[in-house]
Design a protein around this motif. Structure first.
Motif, PDB file in Angstrom:
ATOM      1  N   GLU A  39       0.869  -1.172   0.000  1.00 36.08           N
ATOM      2  CA  GLU A  39       0.000   0.000   0.000  1.00 36.08           C
ATOM      3  C   GLU A  39       0.907   1.223   0.000  1.00 36.08           C
ATOM      4  O   GLU A  39       1.785   1.343   0.867  1.00 36.08           O
ATOM      5  N   SER A  64      -2.285   6.588  -5.671  1.00 39.02           N
ATOM      6  CA  SER A  64      -2.431   5.766  -4.471  1.00 39.02           C
ATOM      7  C   SER A  64      -2.710   4.362  -4.960  1.00 39.02           C
ATOM      8  O   SER A  64      -3.474   4.182  -5.921  1.00 39.02           O
ATOM      9  N   THR A 141      -5.021  13.195   0.785  1.00 44.22           N
ATOM     10  CA  THR A 141      -4.007  12.134   0.793  1.00 44.22           C
ATOM     11  C   THR A 141      -2.647  12.799   0.983  1.00 44.22           C
ATOM     12  O   THR A 141      -2.289  13.713   0.237  1.00 44.22           O
ATOM     13  N   THR A 181      -0.768   8.661   4.329  1.00 43.44           N
ATOM     14  CA  THR A 181      -2.201   8.493   4.536  1.00 43.44           C
ATOM     15  C   THR A 181      -2.950   8.663   3.224  1.00 43.44           C
ATOM     16  O   THR A 181      -2.846   9.710   2.575  1.00 43.44           O
ATOM     17  N   SER A 182      -3.682   7.641   2.827  1.00 40.09           N
ATOM     18  CA  SER A 182      -4.522   7.687   1.631  1.00 40.09           C
ATOM     19  C   SER A 182      -5.984   7.673   2.057  1.00 40.09           C
ATOM     20  O   SER A 182      -6.386   6.866   2.895  1.00 40.09           O
ATOM     21  N   THR A 183      -6.771   8.570   1.461  1.00 38.80           N
ATOM     22  CA  THR A 183      -8.183   8.689   1.842  1.00 38.80           C
ATOM     23  C   THR A 183      -9.133   8.412   0.678  1.00 38.80           C
ATOM     24  O   THR A 183     -10.328   8.661   0.790  1.00 38.80           O
ATOM     25  N   ALA A 185     -11.661   6.550  -1.594  1.00 38.45           N
ATOM     26  CA  ALA A 185     -12.623   5.472  -1.353  1.00 38.45           C
ATOM     27  C   ALA A 185     -12.138   4.193  -2.029  1.00 38.45           C
ATOM     28  O   ALA A 185     -11.872   4.182  -3.229  1.00 38.45           O
ATOM     29  N   GLU A 188      -8.218   3.294   1.375  1.00 36.82           N
ATOM     30  CA  GLU A 188      -7.980   3.982   2.642  1.00 36.82           C
ATOM     31  C   GLU A 188      -6.920   3.219   3.434  1.00 36.82           C
ATOM     32  O   GLU A 188      -7.056   2.026   3.687  1.00 36.82           O
ATOM     33  N   SER A 190      -3.261   4.023   6.330  1.00 34.66           N
ATOM     34  CA  SER A 190      -2.309   4.932   6.969  1.00 34.66           C
ATOM     35  C   SER A 190      -1.145   4.106   7.499  1.00 34.66           C
ATOM     36  O   SER A 190      -1.343   3.137   8.243  1.00 34.66           O
TER      37      SER A 190
END
Length: 205
Positions: A39, A64, A141, A181-183, A185, A188, A190
């Motif tokens: 990730e 991401s 992100t 940190t990826s946000t 959808a 996700e 961290s």
């Protein structure tokens, strides 16, 4: 049969990368990822670039991603980030490059490994290029870096990796990603205080 001629593109950029591996990232040494899967996020600040006669100067692009195993095994889920400052021609150019349609490394290789391409994220980018203390955000992100600390003295360490056959970069400063940190959808995650790289790259087809 006529062969389609690809539009020539090139870019010179600052590149930041953070992931869930231990410092140095075993993937750079052709070893399995620390967690068994990957990730990570990455971002390019294009200092000078073009796709044909479309200028890409000053734009941010990034990604991401998640893979179920080592990246080279494929089955990657990826979201591309495009700077909200880009006009329609620039957005199209960036998508042609990032999806591998325009050819050229590293994007042609990355695209061949992606099985699930999410909708592009059109977001504001911010960059603070400051060597081992660099940071970047793509919407919400975020990556932020600091030097790896000596475990005995606490002093910052200066480390580099040279990877002559690397396709994302040939050499980079090895840092600690104090924030990764990826946000997006579906993407996700961290991973604070894990592997990070800061470098400059030149790409093209």
């Amino acid at each position: 049969m006529a062969t389609e001629t690809k539009v020539k593109w090139a870019m010179e950029a600052d590149y930041l990368q953070a992931c869930n591996c231990d410092y140095g990232c075993p993937c750079e040494f052709e070893a399995p990822p620390t967690q068994g899967h990957c990730e990570g996020i990455g971002a390019w600040r294009i200092n000078k670039g073009n796709y044909g006669d479309v200028s890409l100067d000053g734009l941010g692009v990034g990604f991401s991603l998640r893979s179920k195993a080592a990246l080279h095994e494929g089955d990657i889920t990826l979201a591309a980030f495009i700077d909200e400052k880009a006009n329609d021609d620039q957005k199209n150019a960036i998508l042609q490059i990032m999806t591998g349609a325009a050819g050229g490394l590293p994007f042609e290789i990355i695209a061949s490994l992606v099985s699930n391409m999410l909708e592009p994220q059109i977001v504001p980018f911010t960059f603070n290029i400051d060597g081992q203390n660099s940071s970047a955000s793509m919407g919400s992100t975020v990556m932020a870096f600091e030097p790896i600390k000596n475990p005995v003295t606490g002093d910052p360490e200066k480390m580099r990796i040279e990877h002559e056959t690397g396709f994302l970069f040939k050499g980079a400063d090895v840092v600690s990603a104090k924030e990764c940190t990826s946000t997006v959808a579906g993407l996700e995650f961290s991973w604070p205080n894990m592997a990070g790289f800061v470098t400059q790259v030149t790409y093209g087809n």
